[in-house]
Design an enzyme around this catalytic site. Sequence first.
Site, mmCIF file in Angstrom:
data_model
loop_
_atom_site.group_PDB
_atom_site.id
_atom_site.type_symbol
_atom_site.label_atom_id
_atom_site.label_comp_id
_atom_site.label_asym_id
_atom_site.label_seq_id
_atom_site.Cartn_x
_atom_site.Cartn_y
_atom_site.Cartn_z
ATOM 1 N N LEU A 55 0.823 -1.209 0.000
ATOM 2 C CA LEU A 55 0.000 0.000 0.000
ATOM 3 C C LEU A 55 0.860 1.264 0.000
ATOM 4 C CD1 LEU A 55 -2.823 -1.150 2.462
ATOM 5 C CD2 LEU A 55 -2.983 -0.906 -0.022
ATOM 6 N N ARG A 56 2.150 1.093 0.215
ATOM 7 C CA ARG A 56 3.141 2.176 0.079
ATOM 8 C C ARG A 56 3.044 3.297 1.111
ATOM 9 N NH1 ARG A 56 6.168 -1.098 -2.318
ATOM 10 N NH2 ARG A 56 6.021 -1.359 -4.563
ATOM 11 N N HIS A 98 9.956 -13.973 1.892
ATOM 12 C CA HIS A 98 10.311 -13.659 0.503
ATOM 13 C C HIS A 98 11.625 -14.391 0.266
ATOM 14 C CE1 HIS A 98 11.292 -10.478 -2.770
ATOM 15 N NE2 HIS A 98 12.361 -11.247 -2.686
ATOM 16 N N ASP A 146 0.762 -9.557 -4.708
ATOM 17 C CA ASP A 146 2.003 -8.792 -4.689
ATOM 18 C C ASP A 146 1.819 -7.469 -5.435
ATOM 19 O OD1 ASP A 146 4.554 -7.961 -4.181
ATOM 20 O OD2 ASP A 146 5.557 -9.509 -5.361
ATOM 21 N N HIS A 179 4.282 1.513 -8.526
ATOM 22 C CA HIS A 179 5.447 2.393 -8.651
ATOM 23 C C HIS A 179 5.082 3.538 -9.571
ATOM 24 C CE1 HIS A 179 8.343 -0.018 -6.469
ATOM 25 N NE2 HIS A 179 7.925 -1.089 -7.111
ATOM 26 N N PRO A 219 11.371 -3.033 -8.696
ATOM 27 C CA PRO A 219 10.573 -4.183 -9.122
ATOM 28 C C PRO A 219 9.132 -4.104 -8.610
ATOM 29 C CG PRO A 219 11.892 -4.767 -7.219
ATOM 30 C CD PRO A 219 12.222 -3.328 -7.533
#
Lengths: 429, 332
Positions: A61-62, A176, A302, A306, A320
């Site tokens: 969600l940044r 990860h 995922d 960006h 990425p």
Amino acid sequence: MKADIVIRGGTILDESGERRGDVAIAGDRIVGVGDGLTGDREIDAGGCLVTPGFVDLHTHLRQPGKEEAETIETGSRAAALGGYTAVLAMPNTTPTIDSASVVREVLELGRAAPCDVHTSGAITVGRAGEQLAPMAEMAKLGVRVFTDDGSGVQDDRLMRRAMEYAAGLGVLLAQHCEVTSLSEGTCMHEGEVSARLGLPGQPSEAEELMVMRDIALSRLTGARMHFQHISTAGSVAMISAAKAAGMAITAEAAPHHFTLTDESCAGYDATFKVHPPLRSAGDLAAVRAGLASGDLDAIATDHAPHAPQDKELPFDKAPPGMLGLEYALALALTNLVDSGIGMTVSDVIAALSWKPARIAGIDDHGRPIAVGSPANLAVFDPEHRWCIDASGGASRSRNVPYVGMEVRGRVTATILAGEAVVLDGKAQR
Amino acid sequence: MTTSTHAPHLLSVTDLTRDQIEELLTLTDTFVEVSRRPIPKVPSLRGKTVVSLFFEDSTRTRLSFETAAKRLSADVMSFAVSSSSVNKGESVRDTIETIEAMGIDAVIVRHRSSGVPKQISQWTNASVINAGDGWHQHPTQALLDAYTIRSHFGSLEGRRVAIIGDVKHSRVARSNMEMFTSLGAEVVLVAPRTLLPVTTESWNVTATQDIDSVLGDIDVAYLLRMQRERMDEALVPSMREYSADYGLTMERAAKLRPDTLIMHPGPMNRGIEIESEVAQLPNAVITEQVFNGVAVRMAVLFMLLGSGLHLRNRAPDDSIDKEMIEMEGDQS
């Protein structure tokens, strides 16, 4: 009881099977399931499936830190439009979600969101892989999953301690899987395509070595272990074997890993750059087979927004990640159900809804559609055909790697705690 | 200003058909002749503006391109990254759009990241010429190398070329594998496995670790530059061991047939991949490569911007407008 909303004329699909019926909702609960129900407001579900809302185990969600790419508000709106009623936010924000105070901030911002926002916490402080984060203080606020997502915990002893500590708290560790000494400086899958493009590639083994180690450490510690965005045939095989041996292991796969291969990188468009990278056709087939067999339990997006200027950097310098929340259902129906690998619509919804809900301990979601259950639902037309465009939907970003693909399945309504947050395919707030 | 929205580019050897390569090599003959004139300048690209945009340092390639453009009477703008706004954080896209707004016809791009010329080609209407991108491609180097070999043997058909050294990190090797095999030559790579791409299945080539097994049976020994940083990445144990196993020493050069060409794209590491005296042998054609480089780049610029237009897929029987390569001296 007088119903507020009735979802009329759909086919109900949940863990107990498939049947025709209306669903009546009052307040935040389901109050009736059957024929000829009435309510103040009716949602026409003719030709649609009515399922428990989807649960995403892997959402970036940044916020805090990268609000130009996404906010909790925009990301959760994208989630609602994709049929999700709950998302699990990843902790690789700035600052990292590695303490009670940042957890509180994210949960607070999530309260107004059109889907339930849960957050994971980091395993190590600052995701630096050196010191355990205060998992207990985060667990007290309801955090049930811990991960250093964006990278894996490299140190074997630290990972062992994290597992022991997490098992004691009754929380889940999610990894990860990527051994950085094999992946550092790389930007795509290592193989014929990376050789031809002159781009540094990472071998499948960068992922597989960590899957192998964590299976071993899970055996040693008895801790449950969840593997994030599994991308290689070798990883799928190891997870299958570990599950067959009765180990407490779960795993997820991302839509891009069952949809795209490393050939997509040939135009040097960093929209196709993601970690773990898009792999070979053989890996794609193995991921699909793993989902079909259930060895890969969940589909997790995922979703990784960006900003456009970041995705216009040279391929090896760009960050990425790709969008996923508004495409996962359609990609799954199109690439899993319609590809003849033996996966049914019911299997897909299991992987999108109740299985991930159970993995993350998100109790109010993925529940059977029955009187008394929380009214967290998705309504979608499985036959609606559409072409994915470059707009990026409700996300603040537009890094969509599926532009031009013809897919089927579109969410028409999403119900969150009894509120229609999506109607006629449009966000209501 | 370029009006076409489909300006032709030269991004990769892969994009060229064998016919297009042959045409470029034939055209290069003309520009070699021009280069030997007392006044080596023709008016072909008068009024055209060519920008050299080098994000990575390069002396020879940049000088070669700029010389080529000037000999064709183009106006040349030179964009030096170290003194530019790129160092103030300007993106490649903003840089190219800014330069384009000034009115340009071609941009010559060098960048340390693979794929940047391809990206730029999507953001500009000017012709983009790849002057080397990352480990990916360096198509004009491949053209000048093919031209050099052709000028000695008449053709590359059936010739055997050994490309020796760090193929993995080499845009020159990737371009030349495609160029040489496209023209009918056989290519053998000579390198330790650590310095080869993870797979070579994209190219119709073979590979060996034994340099001494190939020396007596090749038409060209093509040496690649070996960079010292490779030791830090555990790709070779030491420069000493690399030189001992793969360096072209006088002793090894003696095993070559007398007509075998010794080539190097420069800059050379004398004493590492090539012993100093080897570079002075009569069959070492390294400075000839540099000379041909200017003519090849004139041919490329002429094809893309001049009346040649062959890379725009004009009918193959169209001949070059001879007036455009008349001597400048005749007119003045």
